[in-house]
Scaffold this motif. Structure first.
Motif, mmCIF file in Angstrom:
data_model
loop_
_atom_site.group_PDB
_atom_site.id
_atom_site.type_symbol
_atom_site.label_atom_id
_atom_site.label_comp_id
_atom_site.label_asym_id
_atom_site.label_seq_id
_atom_site.Cartn_x
_atom_site.Cartn_y
_atom_site.Cartn_z
ATOM 1 N N MET A 1 11.688 -10.017 0.956
ATOM 2 C CA MET A 1 11.083 -9.967 2.280
ATOM 3 C C MET A 1 11.983 -9.238 3.284
ATOM 4 O O MET A 1 11.514 -8.470 4.115
ATOM 5 N N LEU A 2 13.280 -9.512 3.188
ATOM 6 C CA LEU A 2 14.210 -8.848 4.095
ATOM 7 C C LEU A 2 14.231 -7.341 3.864
ATOM 8 O O LEU A 2 14.269 -6.551 4.812
ATOM 9 N N ILE A 3 14.195 -6.955 2.595
ATOM 10 C CA ILE A 3 14.208 -5.523 2.267
ATOM 11 C C ILE A 3 12.929 -4.858 2.767
ATOM 12 O O ILE A 3 12.961 -3.782 3.381
ATOM 13 N N TYR A 4 11.794 -5.522 2.514
ATOM 14 C CA TYR A 4 10.501 -4.964 2.935
ATOM 15 C C TYR A 4 10.442 -4.803 4.448
ATOM 16 O O TYR A 4 10.084 -3.736 4.965
ATOM 17 N N SER A 5 10.794 -5.867 5.168
ATOM 18 C CA SER A 5 10.725 -5.816 6.629
ATOM 19 C C SER A 5 11.709 -4.796 7.191
ATOM 20 O O SER A 5 11.410 -4.097 8.168
ATOM 21 N N SER A 6 12.876 -4.679 6.566
ATOM 22 C CA SER A 6 13.884 -3.720 7.041
ATOM 23 C C SER A 6 13.379 -2.287 6.914
ATOM 24 O O SER A 6 13.495 -1.483 7.848
ATOM 25 N N PHE A 7 12.794 -1.970 5.754
ATOM 26 C CA PHE A 7 12.306 -0.607 5.537
ATOM 27 C C PHE A 7 11.090 -0.294 6.417
ATOM 28 O O PHE A 7 10.938 0.828 6.908
ATOM 29 N N SER A 8 10.204 -1.277 6.612
ATOM 30 C CA SER A 8 9.025 -1.034 7.446
ATOM 31 C C SER A 8 9.426 -0.821 8.905
ATOM 32 O O SER A 8 8.867 0.034 9.598
ATOM 33 N N LEU A 9 10.418 -1.572 9.370
ATOM 34 C CA LEU A 9 10.911 -1.378 10.735
ATOM 35 C C LEU A 9 11.654 -0.050 10.869
ATOM 36 O O LEU A 9 11.542 0.641 11.885
ATOM 37 N N LEU A 10 12.397 0.307 9.826
ATOM 38 C CA LEU A 10 13.113 1.582 9.842
ATOM 39 C C LEU A 10 12.127 2.747 9.928
ATOM 40 O O LEU A 10 12.328 3.697 10.698
ATOM 41 N N ALA A 11 11.042 2.664 9.149
ATOM 42 C CA ALA A 11 10.019 3.715 9.186
ATOM 43 C C ALA A 11 9.381 3.810 10.566
ATOM 44 O O ALA A 11 9.078 4.903 11.055
ATOM 45 N N TYR A 12 9.198 2.664 11.201
ATOM 46 C CA TYR A 12 8.614 2.629 12.544
ATOM 47 C C TYR A 12 9.486 3.387 13.542
ATOM 48 O O TYR A 12 9.002 4.207 14.323
ATOM 49 N N PHE A 13 10.794 3.140 13.494
ATOM 50 C CA PHE A 13 11.694 3.775 14.459
ATOM 51 C C PHE A 13 11.935 5.248 14.130
ATOM 52 O O PHE A 13 12.061 6.079 15.032
ATOM 53 N N ILE A 14 11.976 5.589 12.856
ATOM 54 C CA ILE A 14 12.198 6.983 12.472
ATOM 55 C C ILE A 14 11.021 7.860 12.887
ATOM 56 O O ILE A 14 11.189 9.023 13.259
#
Length: 208
Positions: A1-14
């Protein structure tokens, strides 16, 4: 869950396109993480009450900022239950469908592209989100000029043109100017609709 949420948030900011609905992908994981965290933290009754109060206050604060949206949703459901159009796009599409022929098209300028779906017409452009062909930044990144795409759209003589922004304001430069010139020459204003989200009006033009 942490990995998924981290990557989804990263994609949002990028992406540098900070729209709230892009965060929906992160919500399931974040809710689960929050729930697990709270279950560990809230061991005592006091902690549970404290957290519950703040959750309620936070929810009320969000609801207050979205009061207009909530009320429009309620109004829409009531209208739907009585057989009326639940929202403005449905109202517009019903008016268009009274006259439009199967081989004709419409053009949606700076408004919701769902009208293409509601009317079932063939799209006059492959860029159905108007921002993608009206904004010079988007158009140039896709390899064309916005005014050229507007010329292509208008060459198909759409039966109706729906404008969420008055073309006379020339919001999108030469593309808006071209549209405004054609509207004055070949179209008449058929109806206007309220746009509560923008505190403005939607203009419905019909070809002469």
């Amino acid at each position: 869950m942490l990995i998924y949420s981290s990557f989804s948030l990263l994609a949002y900011f990028i992406s540098q396109r900070y729209y709230a609905h892009y965060l929906i992908l992160s919500l399931p994981a974040l809710v689960i993480i929050m729930g697990v965290s709270l279950s560990d933290i809230a061991k005592s009754d006091f902690a549970r009450v404290f957290i519950s109060i703040w959750v309620i206050l936070f929810s009320c604060a969000i609801a207050t900022t979205k009061t207009g949206t909530i009320l429009r949703g309620i109004k829409g459901y009531i209208a739907l239950s009585t057989g009326q159009a639940p929202d403005t796009p449905t109202q517009i599409s019903k008016e268009i469908l009274k006259k439009i022929n199967p081989n004709e098209t419409i053009y949606v300028y700076a408004y919701h592209p769902i009208l293409y779906y509601l009317t079932g017409v063939n799209l006059p452009t492959q860029y159905f989100f108007s921002e993608h062909h009206l904004s010079s930044v988007h158009a140039e990144s896709l390899g064309f000029k916005s005014v050229d795409e507007m010329d292509h759209i208008l060459s198909q003589s759409p039966r109706y043109i729906i404008a969420g922004s008055d073309p006379e304001k020339v919001e999108f430069g030469s593309a808006s100017q071209l549209l405004n010139d054609v509207l004055k020459k070949n179209y008449k204003l058929k109806n206007t609709y309220e746009w509560p989200e923008r505190s403005g009006q939607i203009l419905l033009y019909e070809r002469n």
